[in-house]
Design an enzyme around this catalytic site. Structure first.
Site, PDB file in Angstrom:
ATOM      1  N   ASP A  88       0.867  -1.180   0.000  1.00  0.00           N
ATOM      2  CA  ASP A  88       0.000   0.000   0.000  1.00  0.00           C
ATOM      3  C   ASP A  88       0.904   1.230   0.000  1.00  0.00           C
ATOM      4  OD1 ASP A  88      -2.130   1.690   0.225  1.00  0.00           O
ATOM      5  OD2 ASP A  88      -2.909   0.834   2.104  1.00  0.00           O
ATOM      6  N   ASP A 103      -3.351   2.557  -5.611  1.00  0.00           N
ATOM      7  CA  ASP A 103      -2.194   2.618  -4.730  1.00  0.00           C
ATOM      8  C   ASP A 103      -2.025   1.393  -3.850  1.00  0.00           C
ATOM      9  OD1 ASP A 103      -4.462   3.035  -3.299  1.00  0.00           O
ATOM     10  OD2 ASP A 103      -3.718   4.737  -2.145  1.00  0.00           O
ATOM     11  N   GLU A 104      -2.777   0.322  -4.115  1.00  0.00           N
ATOM     12  CA  GLU A 104      -2.558  -0.882  -3.321  1.00  0.00           C
ATOM     13  C   GLU A 104      -2.858  -2.115  -4.144  1.00  0.00           C
ATOM     14  OE1 GLU A 104      -5.391  -1.847  -0.147  1.00  0.00           O
ATOM     15  OE2 GLU A 104      -6.504  -0.052  -0.694  1.00  0.00           O
TER      16      GLU A 104
END
Lengths: 411, 375
Positions: free
Chosen positions: A28, A123-124
């Site tokens: 993350d 973003d993860e």
């Protein structure tokens, strides 16, 4: 065996990895949008920063720096409320185009270690590195390498969690934030969970937490120790699930692929406005290849092909066409796109182009009607190219036509 | 010209020839119908230049002659009249056809019959006698597989070929192939190989209807025209010039799986699957399973993204390996629509031809190329 059980494209799955080794990584990016803004505004480092999708009264906070979080600012909070809580913060409007380059680079790094990457947002993502360990080391080592590469190559930090499943890895990476790595060895899930506050368990929202608090449950360990019948009488079927989660039991495998997208597209923005037909056609050819590969990996075909052109400074047009037969193969996508391009470009005086993009929409199950006497060689080629790209990235295999013809100077 | 005809006869005759009236006319006469006294009867003719239909109706002829009027006008007019005698009269050199029936009188602009495009009957060439029921059935089993678009004109026709007393009709549109054999009462005087427009044959099948009257087919010596002669009606069509693809190698000689099912059950499950397939890709999947000599099963299924899916099963006698194949729903519905009783589906792989044969009949075979899908 029925095909109906399987709703969406196969892709790779980690289902068969049932020997319970800690091979699942959750990565993350820390305060992604804020980190990206700090890269280009280093003067804001160490200060409260809020990135929002619009700074007006209806804007909502996307991400805030850890300094802003200290004031109580949270994601998804209205901007007005954030301003009340932390008036001294720098409020910035989200620049998705800027972030998307970093997001792509991030996911590309992950795919260097396994094709089994399940994106969970810009973003993860989750990875299952079972099978990659001989090449890259065990899962905590791979997680460390990934974190280092994100720092070196993108310039921001990432946190990671390693465990036997996605649930525990997610909680672990949250526990490591910011810029941390937490590895939970196989069999240690319940012990890792036990002291943590109940709200850290992903399926527990504020309402469930309040209800659990009413039963005297404040930590995940309390939940794990609670009798299942009591949980079932309070939460119904969800009660048993809550109990299993509290023990760190979670079966859903890491799934690669992107699920049922509504459209698939690629676009290219030129650093200098591009005047050459050859170059534009070559770029389109490359985009057609990538779009066709994505279509292949999702086992979809599209009924509509859309071309997008932008002329400087910001004049954008798009043209679509739906041929009678759904398109799936790169040659067909390109043929449709280039016809749209030639017409749209000529209508606009063949001016230099800032951006060119190609998309396929109205996706449906892929199925190509074979002709009498025809084999399936072209499909096999497309499948092979898609498999190579899945493994080694978009640029691993290219059509010669993607390389613009070099002008030969005459003697 | 001065004739008397019964309204019913005239109405029926006009509706027969009306199928040849051009819908989008390039030649003004192709929107007209020719009325001509001929051997004690009234002959009606219409043509769109590709096909021409003539029919003869009983009439009392007071004065020989011929004229031509707008087909739609006279058809609509006559169809609205009461069942009674219709008097048709066109005075010499007049440009008006007068019609009287009961207490209704009309007159219609007429044009000179000399200007009507002449379609010669065929007297030379080869004659083939056809049994109407067998011929109509063969047409109905092949016409739907002919191509609708003109990109390859030969594929818009039905290939006729004789070999001794056997006449073979074949059609193909690039994705499927239909072949029907007819055994003739006698071998024709010379063998023929011609391509008849599918549209013409659909009209022939319609003209034949449930009639038991024999049909004669004539192909002229130049092999440019064909004539189908029924009791009171004739149709002449221009043949399609060109070479029909050699299709025999497209019919596989072997199979890995042969699955025999009831056509009505297969049709029903296909119709259900099509409800789902039509919202997606039109794909219907078939899976054939045998269970060690026990009664086997055919599974028919379809699914559409964001809509839903369906799976139906019917009993099947399955010989050979378990198999799967996917078809375009329309192609599957078309072939099943042409069959009854039991049908055998033969396959070798999911990406090669599916072969449909009516069980117990050797005079028809239908080949459909599958859809290439992921299973």
């Amino acid at each position: 065996m029925s095909h109906l059980g399987k709703r969406w494209p196969r892709g790779y799955t980690s289902e068969h990895m049932s020997d319970r080794r800690a091979t699942v990584i959750h990565v993350d990016l820390d305060a992604f949008f804020v980190s990206m803004e700090l890269l280009r505004r280093p003067e804001l480092r160490g200060k409260p920063v809020v990135v929002a999708g619009g700074l007006g009264s209806r804007g909502v906070v996307n991400t805030c720096s850890y300094e802003a979080r200290a004031f109580g600012v949270r994601s998804a909070m209205p901007v007005g409320r954030a301003r009340q809580l932390c008036p001294q913060a720098a409020f910035l409007e989200s620049d998705y185009h800027y972030y998307s380059g970093a997001s792509k680079a991030f996911h590309a790094i992950l795919r260097d270690y396994t094709p089994l990457v399940e994106p969970a947002g810009a973003d993860e993502a989750y990875l299952d590195v079972a099978g990659s360990e001989l090449l890259f080391g065990d899962a905590p080592a791979i997680a460390a390498t990934i974190r280092q590469r994100v720092r070196d190559e993108i310039g921001i930090t990432a946190s990671a969690g390693v465990s036997v499943n996605k649930l525990v890895s997610k909680v672990a990476s949250d526990a490591g934030k910011p810029d941390g790595l937490v590895a939970v060895a196989a069999g240690e899930e319940a012990a890792f969970f036990a002291p943590r506050p109940i709200r850290e368990l992903p399926m527990v929202g504020p309402k469930t937490a309040a209800a659990l608090a009413g039963l005297g449950i404040r930590t995940i360990g309390d939940l794990a120790a609670a009798p299942v019948p009591a949980l079932e009488s309070r939460f119904g079927r969800q009660g048993r699930e809550l109990h299993e989660r509290a023990l760190g039991v979670y079966d859903a495998p890491v799934l690669s692929g992107h699920g049922p997208n509504k459209s698939i597209s690629r676009e290219t923005t030129f650093e200098a406005d591009e005047p050459s037909r050859d170059v534009l056609r070559a770029v389109l050819r490359g985009q057609a290849e990538r779009v066709a590969s994505d279509l292949a990996s999702q086992e979809r075909a599209g009924r509509t092909v859309t071309l997008k052109l932008r002329f400087p400074p910001f004049e954008t047009l798009s043209r679509s066409h739906s041929p009678g037969q759904p398109v799936a193969l790169a040659d067909d996508v390109f043929a449709e796109a280039v016809a749209l391009f030639e017409r749209a470009w000529a209508e606009n005086g063949c001016r230099p182009v800032r951006l060119i993009g190609l998309g396929v929409t109205n996706l449906q199950e892929r199925g190509r009607q074979l002709r009498l006497g025809e084999g399936i060689e072209s499909d096999r080629l497309a499948e092979a190219m898609a498999a190579v790209r899945e493994r080694f990235g978009d640029d691993a295999v290219r059509r010669a036509a993607e390389i613009p013809a070099r002008r030969h100077d005459s003697f | 010209m001065k004739v008397q005809v019964l309204q019913e006869n005239l109405q029926r005759g006009l509706s027969i020839v009306g199928r040849a009236v051009a819908t989008r006319s390039t030649h003004p006469m192709t929107a007209n119908v020719l009325l001509q006294t001929n051997q004690g009867r009234l002959k009606l003719v219409a043509t769109d230049l590709d096909i021409s239909i003539s029919t003869w109706i009983g009439a009392k002829i007071d004065e020989e002659g011929a004229t031509t009027v707008q087909a739609r006008l006279i058809s609509d007019f006559v169809a609205s009249l009461p069942p009674a005698t219709v008097n048709l009269e066109i005075p010499d050199r007049s440009r008006q056809l007068k019609l009287e029936c009961a207490r209704n009188e009309a007159s219609m602009s007429a044009m000179d019959a000399e200007d009507f495009p002449l379609v010669k009957s065929i007297e030379d060439g080869v004659r083939i006698q056809l049994e109407p029921k067998a011929f109509r059935r063969a047409i109905e089993r092949v016409e739907f597989a002919a191509a609708n678009d003109d990109s390859r004109p030969v594929l818009t026709g039905i290939h006729f070929k004789t070999e001794g007393p056997r006449l073979t009709l074949a059609s193909a549109d690039g994705f499927r192939l239909a072949v029907a054999d007819i055994t003739l009462g006698a071998a024709p005087s010379e063998s023929i190989e011609v391509i008849v427009p599918a549209r013409a044959l659909r009209e022939v099948a319609r003209l034949v209807g449930d009639s038991n009257e024999p049909i004669e087919m004539r192909v002229n010596t130049a092999r440019s025209q064909v004539l189908f002669s029924l009791t009171d009606t004739e149709m002449v069509a221009q043949l399609i010039q060109g070479t029909f693809p050699n299709y025999s190698q497209l019919i596989p000689a072997q199979y890995n799986t042969r699955c025999i099912v009831d056509v009505d059950e297969f049709k029903r499950e296909t119709r259900i699957a099509a409800i789902f397939a039509r919202d997606g890709s039109g794909i219907i999947r078939l899976q054939m399973q045998s269970s060690n000599g026990q009664a086997g099963q055919l599974t028919i299924s379809a699914r559409a993204d964001e809509v839903g899916d369906n799976e139906g099963r019917i009993d099947a006698a399955v010989e050979g390996d378990a198999a799967k194949i996917a078809f375009n729903m329309r192609y599957l519905q078309d072939v099943l629509g042409a069959l009854s009783g039991k049908v055998a589906l033969e396959t070798t792989s999911p990406s090669s031809q599916g072969v449909f044969r009516p069980e117990g009949e050797s005079d028809y075979v239908h080949v459909v190329m599958p859809m290439f899908v992921q299973w």
